[in-house]
Design a protein around this motif. Structure first.
Motif, PDB file in Angstrom:
ATOM      1  N   ARG A   1       0.819  -1.219   0.000  1.00 46.87           N
ATOM      2  CA  ARG A   1       0.000   0.000   0.000  1.00 46.87           C
ATOM      3  C   ARG A   1       0.857   1.276   0.000  1.00 46.87           C
ATOM      4  NH1 ARG A   1      -5.142  -1.318   0.229  1.00 46.87           N
ATOM      5  NH2 ARG A   1      -5.796  -3.206   1.310  1.00 46.87           N
TER       6      ARG A   1
ATOM      7  N   CYS B   1      -1.199   6.942  -7.674  1.00 48.87           N
ATOM      8  CA  CYS B   1      -2.550   7.098  -7.151  1.00 48.87           C
ATOM      9  C   CYS B   1      -2.452   7.776  -5.785  1.00 48.87           C
ATOM     10  CB  CYS B   1      -3.281   5.758  -7.053  1.00 48.87           C
ATOM     11  SG  CYS B   1      -2.637   4.599  -5.829  1.00 48.87           S
ATOM     12  N   SER B   2      -3.583   8.238  -5.294  1.00 52.22           N
ATOM     13  CA  SER B   2      -3.578   8.915  -3.997  1.00 52.22           C
ATOM     14  C   SER B   2      -3.406   7.901  -2.864  1.00 52.22           C
ATOM     15  CB  SER B   2      -4.883   9.679  -3.801  1.00 52.22           C
ATOM     16  OG  SER B   2      -5.955   8.768  -3.614  1.00 52.22           O
TER      17      SER B   2
ATOM     18  N   GLU C   1      -6.643   6.084  -2.404  1.00 53.11           N
ATOM     19  CA  GLU C   1      -6.851   5.016  -3.388  1.00 53.11           C
ATOM     20  C   GLU C   1      -6.010   3.789  -3.036  1.00 53.11           C
ATOM     21  OE1 GLU C   1      -7.752   7.111  -7.633  1.00 53.11           O
ATOM     22  OE2 GLU C   1      -5.822   7.613  -6.694  1.00 53.11           O
TER      23      GLU C   1
ATOM     24  N   ARG D   1      -7.561   1.768  -0.314  1.00 58.15           N
ATOM     25  CA  ARG D   1      -8.783   1.046  -0.667  1.00 58.15           C
ATOM     26  C   ARG D   1      -8.583  -0.085  -1.676  1.00 58.15           C
ATOM     27  NH1 ARG D   1     -10.276   6.423  -0.658  1.00 58.15           N
ATOM     28  NH2 ARG D   1     -10.179   6.551  -2.937  1.00 58.15           N
ATOM     29  N   LEU D   2      -7.438  -0.139  -2.359  1.00 58.24           N
ATOM     30  CA  LEU D   2      -7.292  -1.146  -3.401  1.00 58.24           C
ATOM     31  C   LEU D   2      -7.217  -2.553  -2.819  1.00 58.24           C
ATOM     32  CD1 LEU D   2      -4.067  -2.198  -3.676  1.00 58.24           C
ATOM     33  CD2 LEU D   2      -3.823   0.043  -4.664  1.00 58.24           C
TER      34      LEU D   2
ATOM     35  N   ASP E   1      -7.497  -6.955  -9.982  1.00 58.99           N
ATOM     36  CA  ASP E   1      -8.465  -6.611  -8.945  1.00 58.99           C
ATOM     37  C   ASP E   1      -9.733  -7.416  -9.193  1.00 58.99           C
ATOM     38  OD1 ASP E   1     -10.407  -5.430  -7.293  1.00 58.99           O
ATOM     39  OD2 ASP E   1      -9.482  -3.456  -7.480  1.00 58.99           O
TER      40      ASP E   1
ATOM     41  N   ARG F   1      -8.929  -3.325 -13.803  1.00 59.43           N
ATOM     42  CA  ARG F   1      -7.785  -2.841 -13.023  1.00 59.43           C
ATOM     43  C   ARG F   1      -6.847  -3.971 -12.628  1.00 59.43           C
ATOM     44  NH1 ARG F   1     -10.966   0.981  -8.954  1.00 59.43           N
ATOM     45  NH2 ARG F   1     -11.691   2.462 -10.498  1.00 59.43           N
TER      46      ARG F   1
ATOM     47  N   TYR G   1      -2.612  -4.323 -10.725  1.00 54.96           N
ATOM     48  CA  TYR G   1      -1.606  -3.616  -9.936  1.00 54.96           C
ATOM     49  C   TYR G   1      -0.280  -4.336 -10.082  1.00 54.96           C
ATOM     50  CZ  TYR G   1      -5.983  -2.021  -7.973  1.00 54.96           C
ATOM     51  OH  TYR G   1      -7.251  -1.518  -7.834  1.00 54.96           O
TER      52      TYR G   1
ATOM     53  N   THR H   1      -0.737   1.443 -10.388  1.00 55.59           N
ATOM     54  CA  THR H   1      -2.082   1.011 -10.763  1.00 55.59           C
ATOM     55  C   THR H   1      -2.152   0.976 -12.280  1.00 55.59           C
ATOM     56  OG1 THR H   1      -2.969   3.250 -10.743  1.00 55.59           O
ATOM     57  CG2 THR H   1      -3.116   2.010  -8.693  1.00 55.59           C
TER      58      THR H   1
END
Length: 164
Positions: A10, A16-17, A20, A23-24, A45, A51, A53, A66
């Motif tokens: 993470r 990404c923020s 984000e 939450r992924l 995902d 999506r 990663y 991402t």
């Protein structure tokens, strides 16, 4: 690649923020991954079919990215060979994965793309630990170490583009 924790993953994302990244969907089977055979961790995902990663070690730190790809290949020109590992997958096993650039360029909507194995199992294909359902790998004169170096070099070149 060394074994990663959910926190490692993470905190590694560069395009990404933080919200984000929080939450992924992180893989639940991290303890069961063949870390010694992975040049990067890649996963799709399950809750968002468009999506994926990818997390790789780069210059002594983790870089998470991402990726998006078309959920339907209809209407999209696609290739059957992965640009990272050079594995062929006829019939949609290779997708154009796009990543938003890091920093201001990404916030402006700029992205980069690369044709990759849709399942992101490039490391396992190169090592012969996973065999494509159809297609395959060309017989090469390069050693396994040279093929791994080429794959990681191709990935590094893609990651470099995130910062251009």
């Amino acid at each position: 690649m060394r074994s990663l924790t959910e926190q490692d993953i993470r905190s590694s994302f560069v395009n990404c923020s933080k919200g984000e990244a929080k939450r992924l969907a992180v893989p639940r089977d991290l303890d069961g991954r063949p870390w010694a055979d992975l040049d990067f961790l890649g996963w799709r995902d399950p809750g968002a079919p468009d999506r994926s990663y990818l997390v790789a070690e780069r210059e002594g730190r983790l870089v998470g990215v991402t990726l998006r790809f078309p959920s339907s290949q209809r209407g999209f020109l696609h290739r059957s060979m992965c640009s990272l590992c050079l594995t062929t997958h006829p019939g949609g096993g290779v997708s154009l994965m796009t990543a938003r650039k890091a920093g201001p360029a990404g916030r402006e909507g700029n992205s980069v793309g690369l044709y990759m194995c849709t399942d992101l199992a490039c490391s396992l294909y190169v090592r012969g630990r996973k065999i494509p359902e159809s297609g395959g790998r060309f017989e090469e004169s390069l050693t396994l170490e040279e093929q791994i170096a080429r794959t990681t070099g191709n990935l590094s070149a893609f990651l470099d583009k995130l910062y251009d």
